[in-house]
Design an enzyme around this catalytic site. Structure first.
Site, PDB file in Angstrom:
ATOM      1  N   CYS A 188      73.736 -34.251 -24.981  1.00  0.00           N
ATOM      2  CA  CYS A 188      73.350 -35.639 -25.270  1.00  0.00           C
ATOM      3  C   CYS A 188      73.930 -36.010 -26.627  1.00  0.00           C
ATOM      4  O   CYS A 188      73.267 -36.602 -27.465  1.00  0.00           O
ATOM      5  CB  CYS A 188      71.838 -35.848 -25.193  1.00  0.00           C
ATOM      6  SG  CYS A 188      70.863 -34.734 -26.198  1.00  0.00           S
ATOM      7  N   ASP A 196      73.250 -27.460 -19.831  1.00  0.00           N
ATOM      8  CA  ASP A 196      72.852 -28.644 -20.609  1.00  0.00           C
ATOM      9  C   ASP A 196      72.577 -28.126 -22.019  1.00  0.00           C
ATOM     10  O   ASP A 196      71.456 -27.795 -22.378  1.00  0.00           O
ATOM     11  CB  ASP A 196      71.593 -29.244 -19.968  1.00  0.00           C
ATOM     12  CG  ASP A 196      71.200 -30.556 -20.608  1.00  0.00           C
ATOM     13  OD1 ASP A 196      72.093 -31.279 -21.088  1.00  0.00           O
ATOM     14  OD2 ASP A 196      69.995 -30.868 -20.629  1.00  0.00           O
ATOM     15  N   ASP A 255      65.540 -20.423 -19.997  1.00  0.00           N
ATOM     16  CA  ASP A 255      65.431 -20.988 -21.349  1.00  0.00           C
ATOM     17  C   ASP A 255      64.946 -19.872 -22.268  1.00  0.00           C
ATOM     18  O   ASP A 255      64.266 -18.957 -21.821  1.00  0.00           O
ATOM     19  CB  ASP A 255      64.446 -22.172 -21.395  1.00  0.00           C
ATOM     20  CG  ASP A 255      64.744 -23.111 -22.552  1.00  0.00           C
ATOM     21  OD1 ASP A 255      65.387 -24.161 -22.331  1.00  0.00           O
ATOM     22  OD2 ASP A 255      64.347 -22.788 -23.697  1.00  0.00           O
ATOM     23  N   PRO A 275      62.790 -29.080 -21.094  1.00  0.00           N
ATOM     24  CA  PRO A 275      61.523 -29.127 -20.348  1.00  0.00           C
ATOM     25  C   PRO A 275      61.664 -29.478 -18.869  1.00  0.00           C
ATOM     26  O   PRO A 275      60.696 -29.861 -18.228  1.00  0.00           O
ATOM     27  CB  PRO A 275      60.738 -30.200 -21.089  1.00  0.00           C
ATOM     28  CG  PRO A 275      61.788 -31.149 -21.557  1.00  0.00           C
ATOM     29  CD  PRO A 275      63.013 -30.328 -21.856  1.00  0.00           C
ATOM     30  N   GLY A 276      62.859 -29.354 -18.316  1.00  0.00           N
ATOM     31  CA  GLY A 276      62.981 -29.411 -16.860  1.00  0.00           C
ATOM     32  C   GLY A 276      63.374 -30.748 -16.263  1.00  0.00           C
ATOM     33  O   GLY A 276      63.341 -30.900 -15.039  1.00  0.00           O
TER      34      GLY A 276
END
Ligand code: SAM
Length: 480
Positions: A415, A362, A314, A290-291
């Protein structure tokens, strides 16, 4: 998977004569939390899915406290409740099982008066259309109340909760495979990781430097008596106590965003990997929604260049739309230097014929570094998911590598704290590229938090104020 719910004579039935009053409003909240839990525990849905598809079930702070709290401690609560039931709940009464889990959570982890928790849980039996279960719910929760009170008394009379007790409690809240994997990959840190995973995450803010001077915004926080600590980055502050983001000063003016410290290292690291004399770089954020990192990067680019081009890709349209809304609040979405594209980054033609000076990948991952922030991960993640993620991560790397200019840099991040998604991916990628004309060479990283791995950089949630995160830097070296 779908679930059937008893709605006859309940708050959900518009023709109901029972109707809703204040008293059973909280019983209804309880019922909605039970539904959410069933979807997570039995249907394999994430909390994010509940937010997107069943927003009413997670609408209030009470819903969120109950959903996050119960999923954080679900495994131990499940064991405690199961031990007190004479026989397992029938499939059609799994809602009652979740009702007991919610009550058990409140008795053990909140300071709410036991009689109120038990009364509300008993009332919720009626809202669930199962008044016959009132006695059962009352009896099980009273038993749990006695256990919770005895434990509390021991803790007050003794020296509080010892590390040994905290570890035992945290272990009970992890599936065995996850505990074993942590122990294997982190022989020195696994106990601290288990304990960290069972705690609440800190709330970290990113001051939007495109809108306000960090010093000026920090003064606003002080004026509003919002206590915080500073960090290694001037735009990053960690609140002493998490609060509703919308109540932060100048939230609607976009002067601030919520973003973990580990995630905020992405923009600064990518900026440091750009050649010092480059002008107007073209940069791709390949998995942008979401940026969080995208807008931080835009803020940093904004401070250094006038003519940069930032592309955000995305493959989920809905998530990109949400990204645009977030970007509008922050004042980025209408900037002609920022372009959003909906495409699959594993597709050869995802970026047309564009080539980039730098790429941020990411990558989608297990989220194993964010279990305290996303407690449902501990219930939903399986060990074979890690290899499935690895396959996708490698596909993304291989495809995006073709879009990187010679001498360009790629920052890979997840992550995750597991090597399957981190060093192993980078190792396999470098080896695969070794025979090609566009080799991948490592760029050494040195961050103020975390520590070096064989090929990249790892941050752990057991350290103060950082989520678990991994970074690796690569540069494209063309063979002569
Ligand atoms: C870890 S999240 C990105 C978080 C984001 N960078 C941020 O800082 O807010 C991964 C993103 O990758 C996207 N994604 C997954 N597979 C993709 C693919 N094949 N192509 C493009 N995007 C993909 C997901 O929709 C998700 O938004």
């Amino acid at each position: 998977m779908s679930f059937s719910w008893h709605t006859k004579g309940t708050a959900q039935d518009p023709k109901s004569k029972v109707g809703l009053n204040k008293k059973n409003e909280s019983a209804r909240t309880r019922m909605e939390v039970c539904k959410a839990l069933q979807h997570i525990v039995e249907g394999g849905r994430t909390i994010e899915w509940i937010r997107a598809e069943k927003a009413a079930w997670i609408a209030t702070p009470l819903h969120r406290e109950l959903i996050y709290g119960t999923t954080r401690h679900y495994l131990s609560l499940q064991q405690a409740v199961t031990e007190l039931l004479k026989k397992p709940m029938r499939d059609k009464d799994r809602d009652l099982f979740q009702l007991l889990i919610v009550g058990a959570y409140q008795l053990k982890y909140t300071g709410i008066a036991s009689y109120a928790i038990i009364n509300e849980s008993v009332n919720a039996c009626v809202v669930l259309g199962k008044p016959w279960a009132k006695g059962l719910v009352n009896a099980v929760l009273r038993q749990l109340q006695r256990t919770a009170e005895a434990a509390q008394k021991d803790a007050t009379q003794g020296e509080g909760v010892t590390t040994k007790q905290a570890l035992a409690a945290a272990t009970a809240d992890h599936p065995p495979w996850l505990k074993d994997k942590l122990k294997m990959q982190y022989p020195a840190e696994w106990q601290a990781l288990l304990i960290a995973n069972s705690q609440r995450a800190p709330m970290t803010l990113r001051i939007n430097t495109a809108k306000v001077e960090p010093g000026f915004y920090k003064a606003k926080l002080r004026e509003d008596d919002i206590a915080f600590s500073e960090s290694s980055m001037i735009e990053t502050v960690i609140l002493d106590t998490p609060q509703n983001a919308e109540t932060l000063p100048s939230w609607s003016d976009g002067e601030v965003a919520v973003q973990d410290l580990s995630a905020q290292l992405a923009a600064n690291t990518l900026m440091s990997m750009l050649p010092p004399h480059i002008a107007g770089p073209s940069i791709l954020d390949a998995c942008a929604a979401p940026g969080g990192k995208l807008f931080h990067l835009h803020e940093r680019l904004n401070a250094r260049f006038k003519t940069h081009q930032l592309f955000a890709l995305d493959n989920k349209k809905k998530r990109l739309n949400e990204t645009k809304i977030i970007g509008s609040r922050l004042g980025h979405s209408d900037d002609p230097r920022l372009t959003m594209l909906c495409a699959d980054a594993t597709n050869e033609d995802c970026c047309g014929d564009l080539l980039f000076d730098a790429i941020l990948l990411d990558a989608p991952c297990s989220g194993s570094g964010t279990i305290r922030r996303n407690p449902d991960i501990r219930l939903l993640l399986r060990s074979d998911h890690l290899t499935a993620h690895q396959d996708l991560q490698l596909q993304l790397l291989h495809n995006l590598w073709r879009r990187l200019k010679e001498g360009g840099t790629l920052l890979y991040s997840t992550c995750s704290i597991f090597e399957e998604e981190n060093d192993q991916v980078i190792d396999k990628f470098i080896n695969a590229q070794a025979q090609s004309t566009a080799k991948a060479a490592l760029v050494a990283l040195n961050m103020q938090h975390g520590s070096a791995t064989s090929l990249g950089w790892q941050l752990l949630p057991s350290a103060k104020n950082t989520d678990g995160f991994y970074y690796a830097g690569l540069t494209k070296v063309t063979q002569i």
